[in-house]
Design a protein around this motif. Structure first.
Motif, PDB file in Angstrom:
ATOM      1  N   SER A  92       0.805  -1.218   0.000  1.00 46.31           N
ATOM      2  CA  SER A  92       0.000   0.000   0.000  1.00 46.31           C
ATOM      3  C   SER A  92       0.838   1.269   0.000  1.00 46.31           C
ATOM      4  N   HIS A  93       2.009   1.236   0.609  1.00 43.64           N
ATOM      5  CA  HIS A  93       2.898   2.398   0.577  1.00 43.64           C
ATOM      6  C   HIS A  93       4.139   2.000  -0.206  1.00 43.64           C
ATOM      7  N   ASN A  94       3.925   1.643  -1.461  1.00 43.45           N
ATOM      8  CA  ASN A  94       4.996   1.062  -2.265  1.00 43.45           C
ATOM      9  C   ASN A  94       6.236   1.935  -2.341  1.00 43.45           C
ATOM     10  N   HIS A  95       6.081   3.257  -2.252  1.00 46.43           N
ATOM     11  CA  HIS A  95       7.258   4.108  -2.293  1.00 46.43           C
ATOM     12  C   HIS A  95       8.130   3.909  -1.052  1.00 46.43           C
ATOM     13  N   HIS A  96       7.561   3.368   0.026  1.00 51.97           N
ATOM     14  CA  HIS A  96       8.352   3.062   1.225  1.00 51.97           C
ATOM     15  C   HIS A  96       8.928   1.646   1.156  1.00 51.97           C
ATOM     16  N   LEU A  97       8.369   0.815   0.293  1.00 52.40           N
ATOM     17  CA  LEU A  97       8.796  -0.577   0.238  1.00 52.40           C
ATOM     18  C   LEU A  97       9.877  -0.785  -0.821  1.00 52.40           C
ATOM     19  N   ARG A  98      10.907  -0.028  -0.723  1.00 53.01           N
ATOM     20  CA  ARG A  98      12.059  -0.195  -1.605  1.00 53.01           C
ATOM     21  C   ARG A  98      13.194  -0.819  -0.799  1.00 53.01           C
ATOM     22  N   ARG A  99      13.999  -1.576  -1.463  1.00 55.58           N
ATOM     23  CA  ARG A  99      15.117  -2.237  -0.799  1.00 55.58           C
ATOM     24  C   ARG A  99      15.919  -1.237   0.033  1.00 55.58           C
ATOM     25  N   GLY A 100      16.131  -1.565   1.304  1.00 58.04           N
ATOM     26  CA  GLY A 100      16.929  -0.719   2.168  1.00 58.04           C
ATOM     27  C   GLY A 100      16.150   0.324   2.950  1.00 58.04           C
ATOM     28  N   SER A 101      14.859   0.479   2.679  1.00 59.94           N
ATOM     29  CA  SER A 101      14.137   1.540   3.375  1.00 59.94           C
ATOM     30  C   SER A 101      12.833   1.055   3.997  1.00 59.94           C
ATOM     31  N   SER A 102      12.614  -0.231   4.079  1.00 56.26           N
ATOM     32  CA  SER A 102      11.365  -0.722   4.638  1.00 56.26           C
ATOM     33  C   SER A 102      11.628  -1.765   5.720  1.00 56.26           C
ATOM     34  N   TRP A 103      10.556  -2.180   6.380  1.00 57.52           N
ATOM     35  CA  TRP A 103      10.675  -3.202   7.413  1.00 57.52           C
ATOM     36  C   TRP A 103      11.098  -4.541   6.817  1.00 57.52           C
ATOM     37  N   LEU A 104      11.009  -4.677   5.521  1.00 61.28           N
ATOM     38  CA  LEU A 104      11.378  -5.922   4.853  1.00 61.28           C
ATOM     39  C   LEU A 104      12.884  -6.051   4.602  1.00 61.28           C
ATOM     40  N   GLN A 105      13.625  -5.000   4.840  1.00 62.56           N
ATOM     41  CA  GLN A 105      15.032  -4.913   4.468  1.00 62.56           C
ATOM     42  C   GLN A 105      15.876  -6.092   4.947  1.00 62.56           C
ATOM     43  N   ALA A 106      15.723  -6.520   6.190  1.00 60.26           N
ATOM     44  CA  ALA A 106      16.553  -7.601   6.739  1.00 60.26           C
ATOM     45  C   ALA A 106      15.766  -8.884   6.982  1.00 60.26           C
ATOM     46  N   LEU A 107      14.533  -8.926   6.511  1.00 61.93           N
ATOM     47  CA  LEU A 107      13.672 -10.085   6.753  1.00 61.93           C
ATOM     48  C   LEU A 107      14.268 -11.337   6.128  1.00 61.93           C
ATOM     49  N   SER A 108      14.444 -12.383   6.942  1.00 54.29           N
ATOM     50  CA  SER A 108      14.953 -13.644   6.408  1.00 54.29           C
ATOM     51  C   SER A 108      13.970 -14.791   6.629  1.00 54.29           C
ATOM     52  N   PHE A 109      12.944 -14.572   7.462  1.00 50.01           N
ATOM     53  CA  PHE A 109      11.941 -15.604   7.708  1.00 50.01           C
ATOM     54  C   PHE A 109      10.569 -14.957   7.771  1.00 50.01           C
ATOM     55  N   LEU A 110       9.619 -15.520   7.028  1.00 47.74           N
ATOM     56  CA  LEU A 110       8.245 -15.022   7.021  1.00 47.74           C
ATOM     57  C   LEU A 110       7.297 -16.199   7.015  1.00 47.74           C
ATOM     58  N   ASP A 111       6.436 -16.287   8.020  1.00 50.47           N
ATOM     59  CA  ASP A 111       5.445 -17.360   8.092  1.00 50.47           C
ATOM     60  C   ASP A 111       4.055 -16.742   7.969  1.00 50.47           C
ATOM     61  N   LEU A 112       3.401 -17.029   6.862  1.00 52.57           N
ATOM     62  CA  LEU A 112       2.029 -16.588   6.627  1.00 52.57           C
ATOM     63  C   LEU A 112       1.095 -17.788   6.470  1.00 52.57           C
ATOM     64  N   SER A 113       1.528 -18.947   6.946  1.00 50.71           N
ATOM     65  CA  SER A 113       0.721 -20.152   6.799  1.00 50.71           C
ATOM     66  C   SER A 113      -0.610 -20.008   7.525  1.00 50.71           C
ATOM     67  N   GLY A 114      -1.613 -20.686   7.028  1.00 46.03           N
ATOM     68  CA  GLY A 114      -2.922 -20.672   7.665  1.00 46.03           C
ATOM     69  C   GLY A 114      -3.728 -19.419   7.389  1.00 46.03           C
ATOM     70  N   ASN A 115      -3.301 -18.603   6.444  1.00 44.79           N
ATOM     71  CA  ASN A 115      -4.050 -17.418   6.059  1.00 44.79           C
ATOM     72  C   ASN A 115      -4.837 -17.692   4.783  1.00 44.79           C
TER      73      ASN A 115
END
Length: 137
Positions: A92-115
């Motif tokens: 939704s805030h794609n301009h913030h979701l760029r490599r190096g500037s978002s909460w996703l920057q260092a994410l190495s594990f994501l569990d979205l199972s059961g959604n």
């Protein structure tokens, strides 16, 4: 006193609104309200069975502060996240979701199972992760 559990933030509608407003007000500061509320010292958070499409904006508001490689592991399993919630959290805030500037920057594990991950939700998620995150383990 006993500390409230992070999941409590997602079960009360008025808390969600307060958190979103407070996060909006503090977005220009370095106070990091989101990370202080639910992010562990090792950069992980676990919000099982409490985040769905109806309250994804609350998590997005909390994560807005968690930039700079703070989030390494995220477990948001067994909730009601579908395409609308994935869109709010990841695109939704794609301009913030760029490599190096978002909460996703260092994410190495994501569990979205059961959604409720439909093909549309999967496409949104894949696109956001491709452009904003390192490869997941």
């Amino acid at each position: 006193g006993q500390q409230p559990r992070p999941e409590t933030l997602f079960t009360r509608g008025w808390w969600q609104q307060v958190i979103q407003m407070l996060s909006d007000l503090m977005a220009s500061t370095n106070l990091g309200i989101g990370q202080r509320l639910f992010l562990s010292d090792n950069g992980s958070f676990e919000l099982k069975a409490c985040v769905g499409d109806t309250n994804a904006a609350t998590l997005a508001a909390l994560l807005r502060d968690a930039t700079g490689g703070l989030v390494r592991s995220a477990n948001v399993s067994d909730g009601g996240l579908g395409a609308p919630g994935i869109s709010v959290l990841f695109t939704s805030h794609n301009h913030h979701l760029r490599r190096g500037s978002s909460w996703l920057q260092a994410l190495s594990f994501l569990d979205l199972s059961g959604n409720l991950l439909t093909p549309q939700a999967g496409s949104l998620l894949a696109s956001a992760l491709k452009h904003a995150a390192p490869p997941l383990k």
